[in-house]
Enzyme design. Structure first.
Site, mmCIF file in Angstrom:
data_model
loop_
_atom_site.group_PDB
_atom_site.id
_atom_site.type_symbol
_atom_site.label_atom_id
_atom_site.label_comp_id
_atom_site.label_asym_id
_atom_site.label_seq_id
_atom_site.Cartn_x
_atom_site.Cartn_y
_atom_site.Cartn_z
ATOM 1 N N HIS A 123 -4.221 1.544 11.830
ATOM 2 C CA HIS A 123 -4.692 2.928 11.884
ATOM 3 C C HIS A 123 -5.712 3.178 12.992
ATOM 4 O O HIS A 123 -6.113 4.309 13.205
ATOM 5 C CB HIS A 123 -5.310 3.328 10.537
ATOM 6 C CG HIS A 123 -4.313 3.383 9.429
ATOM 7 N ND1 HIS A 123 -4.666 3.630 8.126
ATOM 8 C CD2 HIS A 123 -2.978 3.219 9.419
ATOM 9 C CE1 HIS A 123 -3.589 3.614 7.359
ATOM 10 N NE2 HIS A 123 -2.542 3.349 8.117
ATOM 11 N N PHE A 167 0.823 -1.209 0.000
ATOM 12 C CA PHE A 167 0.000 0.000 0.000
ATOM 13 C C PHE A 167 0.859 1.262 0.000
ATOM 14 O O PHE A 167 0.539 2.235 0.663
ATOM 15 C CB PHE A 167 -0.917 -0.011 1.230
ATOM 16 C CG PHE A 167 -1.685 -1.296 1.363
ATOM 17 C CD1 PHE A 167 -2.809 -1.526 0.593
ATOM 18 C CD2 PHE A 167 -1.257 -2.289 2.233
ATOM 19 C CE1 PHE A 167 -3.514 -2.715 0.695
ATOM 20 C CE2 PHE A 167 -1.951 -3.489 2.345
ATOM 21 C CZ PHE A 167 -3.085 -3.700 1.580
ATOM 22 N N HIS A 212 3.700 6.930 7.985
ATOM 23 C CA HIS A 212 2.940 6.791 6.743
ATOM 24 C C HIS A 212 1.452 7.012 6.994
ATOM 25 O O HIS A 212 0.980 6.882 8.105
ATOM 26 C CB HIS A 212 3.159 5.403 6.133
ATOM 27 C CG HIS A 212 2.747 5.312 4.699
ATOM 28 N ND1 HIS A 212 2.008 4.274 4.184
ATOM 29 C CD2 HIS A 212 2.954 6.178 3.667
ATOM 30 C CE1 HIS A 212 1.803 4.483 2.881
ATOM 31 N NE2 HIS A 212 2.360 5.633 2.546
ATOM 32 N N ASP A 213 0.743 7.344 5.911
ATOM 33 C CA ASP A 213 -0.714 7.530 5.938
ATOM 34 C C ASP A 213 -1.137 8.720 6.782
ATOM 35 O O ASP A 213 -2.140 8.663 7.496
ATOM 36 C CB ASP A 213 -1.417 6.238 6.406
ATOM 37 C CG ASP A 213 -1.045 5.046 5.545
ATOM 38 O OD1 ASP A 213 -1.205 5.141 4.315
ATOM 39 O OD2 ASP A 213 -0.555 4.040 6.080
ATOM 40 N N SER A 262 7.657 -2.028 1.836
ATOM 41 C CA SER A 262 8.457 -0.958 2.438
ATOM 42 C C SER A 262 9.760 -1.506 3.003
ATOM 43 O O SER A 262 10.762 -0.781 3.073
ATOM 44 C CB SER A 262 7.664 -0.215 3.519
ATOM 45 O OG SER A 262 7.191 -1.111 4.496
ATOM 46 N N GLY A 279 -2.872 -8.942 9.471
ATOM 47 C CA GLY A 279 -3.608 -7.879 8.796
ATOM 48 C C GLY A 279 -4.286 -6.943 9.773
ATOM 49 O O GLY A 279 -4.584 -7.312 10.914
ATOM 50 N N ASP A 308 4.066 2.439 10.309
ATOM 51 C CA ASP A 308 3.133 2.161 9.212
ATOM 52 C C ASP A 308 2.240 0.980 9.611
ATOM 53 O O ASP A 308 1.966 0.093 8.817
ATOM 54 C CB ASP A 308 3.932 1.848 7.934
ATOM 55 C CG ASP A 308 3.039 1.795 6.692
ATOM 56 O OD1 ASP A 308 1.929 2.358 6.711
ATOM 57 O OD2 ASP A 308 3.472 1.178 5.705
HETATM 58 MG MG MG Z 1 0.742 2.623 5.115
#
Ligand code: MG
Length: 211
Positions: A144, A17, A169-170, A52, A75, A141
């Site tokens: 979230h 991603f 990230h994000d 990454s 996941g 990363d």
């Molecule tokens: Mg990410």
């Protein structure tokens, strides 16, 4: 092609991603850090299939550093069945659960980075509580969800050495573009006075740990 070019090409072809420009930025900042500090200890939270880990691993190899690539490999919420980023090819027929570890291992083996990128399999908070080595580079990363992102921030960022890199990230300042927790921990890092902003590329943010 050079060794680094090979690894970056492989990174681009690896499932994950991270857009190419952000992956290259991740690589460049880590490479730049490694040019000044060799033999460092780096760690990424959130490994998936090692995309990454290749962008960072190519830079780690060039500076004789080691990258720990941490993930429970089950996941995140958004990767589960019925969610947006579910990939049925990553389900383990043994128990019907998502398992990205075989994919991660194949990627690292194919990249011949097995002595540079070291997998850590388990919950981030458990590993953090027992990980005493200071970090030169930390890439957040992971999940979230707010409790996950905040735990990653609170438990891992104090381990970064002065002058070390924190990359997140994000980070989406506009809530319409994505979840807020990565943005919130980015703001917290700046507000803490411990980090200075250095660069941004897409949703990637680069900060430096102040002395
Ligand atoms: Mg990410």
């Amino acid at each position: 092609m050079s060794r680094v070019d090979d690894l970056l090409t492989l990174a681009e072809a690896t499932p994950g991603f991270m857009p190419r420009d952000e992956g290259l930025a991740l690589h460049e900042h880590a490479l730049d850090y490694g040019a000044h500090v060799s033999g460092g200890t780096w760690l990424e939270i959130g490994a998936w299939c090692a995309k990454s880990a290749l962008y960072l691993g190519a830079a780690a190899e060039a500076s004789a550093s080691v990258l720990y690539s941490l993930d429970h490999h089950r996941g995140s919420e958004e990767n589960q069945p019925g969610w947006e980023y579910f990939d049925p090819t990553l389900v383990d027929p043994f128990d019907g659960r998502l398992n990205t570890l075989p994919c991660w291992q194949r990627t690292i083996a194919r990249a011949a980075l097995e002595s540079t990128v070291i997998g850590l399999v388990g919950p981030s908070q458990v590993v953090a509580a027992h990980f005493a080595q200071p970090l030169d580079v930390l890439f957040i990363d992971g999940g979230h969800a707010a409790p996950v992102a905040w735990a990653d921030y609170e438990m891992w960022t104090p381990k970064i050495v002065a002058g070390g890199l924190l990359m997140i990230h994000d980070v989406f300042p506009d809530p319409a573009d994505g979840g807020r927790p990565p943005y919130e921990i980015y703001c917290a890092a700046l507000d803490s006075g411990r980090f200075a902003p250095r660069a941004a590329c897409g949703s990637l943010r680069v900060l430096e740990r102040l002395a």
